[in-house]
Design a protein around this motif. Structure first.
Motif, PDB file in Angstrom:
ATOM      1  N   VAL A  75       0.845  -1.197   0.000  1.00  0.00           N
ATOM      2  CA  VAL A  75       0.000   0.000   0.000  1.00  0.00           C
ATOM      3  C   VAL A  75       0.877   1.242   0.000  1.00  0.00           C
ATOM      4  O   VAL A  75       0.656   2.178  -0.766  1.00  0.00           O
ATOM      5  CB  VAL A  75      -0.943  -0.022   1.233  1.00  0.00           C
ATOM      6  CG1 VAL A  75      -1.759   1.252   1.319  1.00  0.00           C
ATOM      7  CG2 VAL A  75      -1.843  -1.248   1.204  1.00  0.00           C
ATOM      8  N   VAL A  76       1.884   1.237   0.855  1.00  0.00           N
ATOM      9  CA  VAL A  76       2.817   2.365   0.927  1.00  0.00           C
ATOM     10  C   VAL A  76       3.578   2.505  -0.391  1.00  0.00           C
ATOM     11  O   VAL A  76       3.784   3.613  -0.889  1.00  0.00           O
ATOM     12  CB  VAL A  76       3.789   2.195   2.111  1.00  0.00           C
ATOM     13  CG1 VAL A  76       4.855   3.278   2.090  1.00  0.00           C
ATOM     14  CG2 VAL A  76       3.040   2.213   3.431  1.00  0.00           C
ATOM     15  N   ARG A  77       3.972   1.392  -0.966  1.00  0.00           N
ATOM     16  CA  ARG A  77       4.706   1.435  -2.238  1.00  0.00           C
ATOM     17  C   ARG A  77       3.866   2.133  -3.320  1.00  0.00           C
ATOM     18  O   ARG A  77       4.379   2.957  -4.076  1.00  0.00           O
ATOM     19  CB  ARG A  77       5.088   0.028  -2.674  1.00  0.00           C
ATOM     20  CG  ARG A  77       6.006   0.009  -3.889  1.00  0.00           C
ATOM     21  CD  ARG A  77       6.555  -1.385  -4.166  1.00  0.00           C
ATOM     22  NE  ARG A  77       7.614  -1.676  -3.194  1.00  0.00           N
ATOM     23  CZ  ARG A  77       7.563  -2.700  -2.313  1.00  0.00           C
ATOM     24  NH1 ARG A  77       6.557  -3.515  -2.295  1.00  0.00           N
ATOM     25  NH2 ARG A  77       8.558  -2.890  -1.479  1.00  0.00           N
ATOM     26  N   ARG A  78       2.576   1.820  -3.380  1.00  0.00           N
ATOM     27  CA  ARG A  78       1.699   2.469  -4.367  1.00  0.00           C
ATOM     28  C   ARG A  78       1.614   3.978  -4.119  1.00  0.00           C
ATOM     29  O   ARG A  78       1.654   4.791  -5.054  1.00  0.00           O
ATOM     30  CB  ARG A  78       0.299   1.862  -4.341  1.00  0.00           C
ATOM     31  CG  ARG A  78       0.229   0.496  -5.000  1.00  0.00           C
ATOM     32  CD  ARG A  78      -1.190   0.047  -5.298  1.00  0.00           C
ATOM     33  NE  ARG A  78      -2.052  -0.034  -4.125  1.00  0.00           N
ATOM     34  CZ  ARG A  78      -2.176  -1.117  -3.343  1.00  0.00           C
ATOM     35  NH1 ARG A  78      -1.495  -2.201  -3.608  1.00  0.00           N
ATOM     36  NH2 ARG A  78      -2.991  -1.104  -2.321  1.00  0.00           N
ATOM     37  N   MET A  79       1.504   4.363  -2.857  1.00  0.00           N
ATOM     38  CA  MET A  79       1.420   5.781  -2.549  1.00  0.00           C
ATOM     39  C   MET A  79       2.715   6.507  -2.865  1.00  0.00           C
ATOM     40  O   MET A  79       2.704   7.584  -3.449  1.00  0.00           O
ATOM     41  CB  MET A  79       1.035   5.965  -1.077  1.00  0.00           C
ATOM     42  CG  MET A  79       0.754   7.403  -0.723  1.00  0.00           C
ATOM     43  SD  MET A  79      -0.547   8.119  -1.732  1.00  0.00           S
ATOM     44  CE  MET A  79      -0.274   9.833  -1.419  1.00  0.00           C
ATOM     45  N   LEU A  80       3.850   5.902  -2.519  1.00  0.00           N
ATOM     46  CA  LEU A  80       5.133   6.544  -2.834  1.00  0.00           C
ATOM     47  C   LEU A  80       5.327   6.674  -4.344  1.00  0.00           C
ATOM     48  O   LEU A  80       5.824   7.687  -4.820  1.00  0.00           O
ATOM     49  CB  LEU A  80       6.286   5.761  -2.215  1.00  0.00           C
ATOM     50  CG  LEU A  80       6.495   5.953  -0.713  1.00  0.00           C
ATOM     51  CD1 LEU A  80       7.617   5.067  -0.213  1.00  0.00           C
ATOM     52  CD2 LEU A  80       6.796   7.414  -0.383  1.00  0.00           C
ATOM     53  N   THR A  81       4.924   5.652  -5.077  1.00  0.00           N
ATOM     54  CA  THR A  81       5.026   5.729  -6.539  1.00  0.00           C
ATOM     55  C   THR A  81       4.216   6.909  -7.055  1.00  0.00           C
ATOM     56  O   THR A  81       4.673   7.668  -7.918  1.00  0.00           O
ATOM     57  CB  THR A  81       4.533   4.418  -7.182  1.00  0.00           C
ATOM     58  OG1 THR A  81       5.383   3.342  -6.721  1.00  0.00           O
ATOM     59  CG2 THR A  81       4.564   4.492  -8.701  1.00  0.00           C
ATOM     60  N   ALA A  82       3.031   7.098  -6.502  1.00  0.00           N
ATOM     61  CA  ALA A  82       2.163   8.195  -6.928  1.00  0.00           C
ATOM     62  C   ALA A  82       2.776   9.555  -6.593  1.00  0.00           C
ATOM     63  O   ALA A  82       2.797  10.458  -7.435  1.00  0.00           O
ATOM     64  CB  ALA A  82       0.788   8.065  -6.288  1.00  0.00           C
ATOM     65  N   VAL A  83       3.289   9.730  -5.374  1.00  0.00           N
ATOM     66  CA  VAL A  83       3.800  11.050  -4.994  1.00  0.00           C
ATOM     67  C   VAL A  83       5.161  11.349  -5.604  1.00  0.00           C
ATOM     68  O   VAL A  83       5.537  12.522  -5.707  1.00  0.00           O
ATOM     69  CB  VAL A  83       3.832  11.258  -3.453  1.00  0.00           C
ATOM     70  CG1 VAL A  83       2.455  11.127  -2.858  1.00  0.00           C
ATOM     71  CG2 VAL A  83       4.824  10.368  -2.762  1.00  0.00           C
ATOM     72  N   LEU A  84       5.894  10.332  -6.038  1.00  0.00           N
ATOM     73  CA  LEU A  84       7.202  10.559  -6.645  1.00  0.00           C
ATOM     74  C   LEU A  84       7.119  10.717  -8.159  1.00  0.00           C
ATOM     75  O   LEU A  84       8.105  11.073  -8.798  1.00  0.00           O
ATOM     76  CB  LEU A  84       8.160   9.411  -6.297  1.00  0.00           C
ATOM     77  CG  LEU A  84       8.556   9.314  -4.819  1.00  0.00           C
ATOM     78  CD1 LEU A  84       9.366   8.048  -4.563  1.00  0.00           C
ATOM     79  CD2 LEU A  84       9.315  10.553  -4.371  1.00  0.00           C
ATOM     80  N   SER A  85       5.942  10.481  -8.724  1.00  0.00           N
ATOM     81  CA  SER A  85       5.779  10.609 -10.182  1.00  0.00           C
ATOM     82  C   SER A  85       5.729  12.062 -10.593  1.00  0.00           C
ATOM     83  O   SER A  85       5.187  12.898  -9.870  1.00  0.00           O
ATOM     84  CB  SER A  85       4.485   9.924 -10.622  1.00  0.00           C
ATOM     85  OG  SER A  85       4.562   8.558 -10.352  1.00  0.00           O
TER      86      SER A  85
END
Length: 194
Positions: A183-193
């Motif tokens: 879940v955290v990985r998905r969120m980090l991917t979103a905010v780092l894009s």
């Protein structure tokens, strides 16, 4: 005990009082008892209830930033992949060991929506968390660290609230860190894009 230590002790006792008794239970006398201090100690340092609540906001922010700093000291500045595991572990810590602190934070935050004199200190506390998140996200390569921090803090607060106080919180077990990691990985991917 030095002045700052006494203030921290009182703020910590106030946070604990709110977690167990709610805002209705937050009195100077109750905090004195919870802190193991003589009667009148809390009112000496924090004359009004508003001052005591403001102290809680600032202490909660200080403790959260210290948690992140401790995590960073233990793990160094991670890459985006290892950051997901580390943030999941931190969230798990907040959902378990620091559960009461998070519950108190939510209850205290709602008080500022009804009492304008509290908003400035709540905002100061929120800016401290966002500033720390922005620094970490900048190190991870976020194209707009401030915007990414706003999103990450909002997402984190939403997840914590849902699991601790939301409608289904009492019926769902706290996820372990391995369940939180994707879940955290998905969120980090979103905010780092970009």
């Amino acid at each position: 005990m030095s002045l700052p230590d006494r203030r921290d002790l009182i703020a910590d006792a106030a946070i604990s009082t709110v977690a167990t008794a709610g805002l209705r239970g937050l009195t100077h006398r109750a905090v004195d008892a919870a802190a193991g201090l003589p009667a009148g100690s809390t009112s000496y340092y924090f004359r009004t209830r508003s001052a005591l609540i403001s102290a809680c906001y600032l202490r909660l922010a200080e403790l959260s930033v210290a948690d992140v700093d401790r995590w960073e000291a233990e793990h160094g500045r991670p890459d985006p992949d290892s950051a997901a595991e580390a943030l999941a572990a931190l969230l798990h810590h907040w959902l378990t060991v620091e559960r009461d602190r998070q519950i108190a934070r939510f209850e205290l935050s709602l008080e500022a929506t009804r009492r304008p004199e509290l908003r400035a200190d709540l905002q100061t506390a929120g800016l401290a968390a966002r500033s720390r998140a922005a620094a970490l996200l900048a190190a991870l390569g976020a194209p707009d660290p401030a915007a990414a921090a706003d999103l990450l803090v909002a997402w984190t607060d939403g997840l914590l609230y849902d699991r601790l106080a939301g409608a289904m919180a009492a019926t769902r077990p706290v996820p372990d860190a391995s369940e939180l990691t994707p879940v955290v990985r998905r969120m980090l991917t979103a905010v780092l894009s970009p």
